[in-house]
Design a protein around this motif. Structure first.
Motif, PDB file in Angstrom:
ATOM      1  N   MET A  31       9.617  11.364  77.800  1.00 14.82           N
ATOM      2  CA  MET A  31       8.935  12.648  77.912  1.00 14.82           C
ATOM      3  C   MET A  31       8.892  13.127  79.357  1.00 14.82           C
ATOM      4  SD  MET A  31       5.792  12.066  75.240  1.00 14.82           S
ATOM      5  CE  MET A  31       5.202  13.754  75.478  1.00 14.82           C
ATOM      6  N   ALA A  32       8.798  12.159  80.298  1.00 16.94           N
ATOM      7  CA  ALA A  32       8.753  12.498  81.722  1.00 16.94           C
ATOM      8  C   ALA A  32       9.256  11.296  82.516  1.00 16.94           C
ATOM      9  CB  ALA A  32       7.336  12.867  82.151  1.00 16.94           C
ATOM     10  N   PHE A  33       9.750  11.591  83.728  1.00 16.19           N
ATOM     11  CA  PHE A  33      10.308  10.556  84.589  1.00 16.19           C
ATOM     12  C   PHE A  33       9.879  10.852  86.028  1.00 16.19           C
ATOM     13  CE2 PHE A  33      13.088  11.225  80.992  1.00 16.19           C
ATOM     14  CZ  PHE A  33      13.432   9.946  80.570  1.00 16.19           C
ATOM     15  N   ASP A  34       9.869   9.813  86.873  1.00 16.61           N
ATOM     16  CA  ASP A  34       9.608  10.056  88.291  1.00 16.61           C
ATOM     17  C   ASP A  34      10.740   9.479  89.139  1.00 16.61           C
ATOM     18  OD1 ASP A  34       9.095   7.283  88.866  1.00 16.61           O
ATOM     19  OD2 ASP A  34       7.028   7.529  88.191  1.00 16.61           O
ATOM     20  N   ARG A  35      10.679   9.751  90.438  1.00 20.69           N
ATOM     21  CA  ARG A  35      11.781   9.373  91.326  1.00 20.69           C
ATOM     22  C   ARG A  35      11.810   7.881  91.629  1.00 20.69           C
ATOM     23  NH1 ARG A  35      14.802  13.374  93.196  1.00 20.69           N
ATOM     24  NH2 ARG A  35      14.056  15.510  92.855  1.00 20.69           N
ATOM     25  N   ASN A  36      10.774   7.160  91.244  1.00 19.41           N
ATOM     26  CA  ASN A  36      10.779   5.705  91.360  1.00 19.41           C
ATOM     27  C   ASN A  36      11.270   5.047  90.077  1.00 19.41           C
ATOM     28  OD1 ASN A  36       9.764   5.471  94.053  1.00 19.41           O
ATOM     29  ND2 ASN A  36       7.751   6.057  93.269  1.00 19.41           N
ATOM     30  N   LEU A  37      11.903   5.847  89.219  1.00 16.65           N
ATOM     31  CA  LEU A  37      12.493   5.383  87.967  1.00 16.65           C
ATOM     32  C   LEU A  37      11.446   4.947  86.949  1.00 16.65           C
ATOM     33  CD1 LEU A  37      15.667   3.510  89.278  1.00 16.65           C
ATOM     34  CD2 LEU A  37      15.395   5.909  88.656  1.00 16.65           C
ATOM     35  N   GLY A  38      10.258   5.516  87.077  1.00 18.54           N
ATOM     36  CA  GLY A  38       9.252   5.343  86.039  1.00 18.54           C
ATOM     37  C   GLY A  38       9.559   6.262  84.870  1.00 18.54           C
ATOM     38  N   ARG A  39       9.223   5.794  83.684  1.00 15.42           N
ATOM     39  CA  ARG A  39       9.510   6.552  82.459  1.00 15.42           C
ATOM     40  C   ARG A  39       8.261   6.623  81.597  1.00 15.42           C
ATOM     41  NH1 ARG A  39      10.170   4.274  77.623  1.00 15.42           N
ATOM     42  NH2 ARG A  39      10.984   5.604  75.941  1.00 15.42           N
ATOM     43  N   ASP A  98      21.553  17.874  85.790  1.00 16.25           N
ATOM     44  CA  ASP A  98      22.563  18.487  86.657  1.00 16.25           C
ATOM     45  C   ASP A  98      23.667  17.505  87.041  1.00 16.25           C
ATOM     46  OD1 ASP A  98      21.193  16.819  88.357  1.00 16.25           O
ATOM     47  OD2 ASP A  98      20.511  18.386  89.726  1.00 16.25           O
ATOM     48  N   GLY A  99      23.647  16.302  86.418  1.00 15.07           N
ATOM     49  CA  GLY A  99      24.670  15.311  86.692  1.00 15.07           C
ATOM     50  C   GLY A  99      24.308  14.329  87.795  1.00 15.07           C
ATOM     51  N   LYS A 100      23.200  14.546  88.524  1.00 13.55           N
ATOM     52  CA  LYS A 100      22.818  13.625  89.576  1.00 13.55           C
ATOM     53  C   LYS A 100      22.300  12.339  88.976  1.00 13.55           C
ATOM     54  CE  LYS A 100      19.871  13.174  93.680  1.00 13.55           C
ATOM     55  NZ  LYS A 100      18.830  13.796  94.512  1.00 13.55           N
ATOM     56  N   VAL A 101      22.580  11.227  89.668  1.00 12.01           N
ATOM     57  CA  VAL A 101      22.112   9.909  89.243  1.00 12.01           C
ATOM     58  C   VAL A 101      21.131   9.359  90.258  1.00 12.01           C
ATOM     59  CG1 VAL A 101      22.787   7.558  88.636  1.00 12.01           C
ATOM     60  CG2 VAL A 101      24.292   9.453  88.065  1.00 12.01           C
ATOM     61  N   LEU A 102      19.947   8.975  89.809  1.00 14.68           N
ATOM     62  CA  LEU A 102      18.974   8.305  90.672  1.00 14.68           C
ATOM     63  C   LEU A 102      19.068   6.811  90.439  1.00 14.68           C
ATOM     64  CD1 LEU A 102      15.778  10.536  90.323  1.00 14.68           C
ATOM     65  CD2 LEU A 102      17.599  10.677  92.035  1.00 14.68           C
ATOM     66  N   LEU A 103      19.216   6.045  91.523  1.00 15.87           N
ATOM     67  CA  LEU A 103      19.255   4.589  91.488  1.00 15.87           C
ATOM     68  C   LEU A 103      18.042   4.061  92.248  1.00 15.87           C
ATOM     69  CD1 LEU A 103      23.079   4.102  92.152  1.00 15.87           C
ATOM     70  CD2 LEU A 103      21.885   3.801  89.986  1.00 15.87           C
ATOM     71  N   PRO A 104      17.737   2.759  92.167  1.00 13.25           N
ATOM     72  CA  PRO A 104      16.517   2.245  92.791  1.00 13.25           C
ATOM     73  C   PRO A 104      16.350   2.577  94.262  1.00 13.25           C
ATOM     74  CG  PRO A 104      17.408   0.603  91.320  1.00 13.25           C
ATOM     75  CD  PRO A 104      18.409   1.731  91.368  1.00 13.25           C
ATOM     76  N   GLU A 105      17.441   2.613  95.022  1.00 16.87           N
ATOM     77  CA  GLU A 105      17.312   2.890  96.455  1.00 16.87           C
ATOM     78  C   GLU A 105      17.015   4.365  96.737  1.00 16.87           C
ATOM     79  OE1 GLU A 105      21.813   2.876  95.576  1.00 16.87           O
ATOM     80  OE2 GLU A 105      20.039   1.740  94.989  1.00 16.87           O
ATOM     81  N   ASP A 106      17.067   5.212  95.690  1.00 12.85           N
ATOM     82  CA  ASP A 106      16.834   6.645  95.895  1.00 12.85           C
ATOM     83  C   ASP A 106      15.353   7.030  95.810  1.00 12.85           C
ATOM     84  OD1 ASP A 106      19.574   7.108  96.078  1.00 12.85           O
ATOM     85  OD2 ASP A 106      19.749   7.266  93.895  1.00 12.85           O
TER      86      ASP A 106
END
Length: 222
Positions: free
Chosen positions: A126-134, A213-221
């Motif tokens: 339903m929602a996500f954050d930049r620390n890869l929380g879901r 938009d095609g961007k991928v967030l990984l842990p270091e991001d």
């Protein structure tokens, strides 16, 4: 465009699970599902049910991943009340389970000779954050499923992931030796930089998040 980065990861993922998407409100997965089946991958989808007998450490309802055998098999699925395609109940016992064996696992693992693990797990949210929380729907199905994957990998003494620097999703997954949970998010589902989803020690963070938009967030991001 949502799935371009995931398509790059498919060649190194032989066994993967993908959610079958609702008609609206989440990233559509039909293209990923069809590409996986056409390229000969073993594809599994979520299946939730109530345990016939609850035992210590198990919730009353759990989720397994069951195999989709072919595109023709998928065409026979019927939409549930949320519009999600689902296999017929009479077909469940004959479907391969990602934990090994066929049909419902009932929260157990198959015999070691029958076991095999997933390479990639594609999750909605339903929602996500930049620390890869879901943030899911609050039932904990995916978190408990990932607990079980972790428990099986520990029992079989497989390595946990190498969280090194990576420039793409496929190179990142190539370093992992247990199932890789990857979220798919509409841009609108990603919280502002300063916000985070509520979480406790039972919540699993993702290994990667693919945005609309095609961007991928990984842990270091994060």
């Amino acid at each position: 465009i949502y799935t371009l980065s995931l398509h790059d990861a498919l060649p190194i993922s032989k066994r993967l699970s993908v959610y079958l998407s609702m008609p609206t409100g989440e990233v559509a997965t039909s293209e990923i599902v069809h590409d996986a089946l056409k390229s000969g991958k073993q594809l599994f989808i979520p299946y939730t049910y109530q345990l016939s007998k609850k035992f210590d450490g198990q919730p009353f309802s759990i989720m397994d991943m069951l195999e989709v055998k072919s595109i023709d098999d998928l065409r026979d699925f019927k939409a549930d009340k949320w519009g999600i395609p689902c296999p017929g109940e009479d077909s469940i016992d004959g479907r391969m389970n990602s934990f090994g064996g066929t049909g419902k696992s009932e929260g157990k693992w198959a015999q070691p000779s029958q076991r095999a693990s997933l390479d990639l797990i594609v999750l909605p949210g339903m929602a996500f954050d930049r620390n890869l929380g879901r943030l899911g729907h609050g039932k904990g199905y995916y978190d408990h499923f990932l607990d079980r994957c972790h428990g099986q990998s520990e029992q079989e003494q497989t390595k946990m992931p190498f969280l090194g620097k990576s420039t793409s999703l496929d190179s990142y997954i190539a370093h992992l030796t247990r199932p890789t949970p990857v979220g798919l998010a509409l841009k609108e589902q990603l919280l502002p930089d300063e916000d985070s989803v509520p979480a406790d020690d039972t919540d699993w963070r993702l290994d990667a998040l693919v945005l609309g938009d095609g961007k991928v967030l990984l842990p270091e991001d994060g």
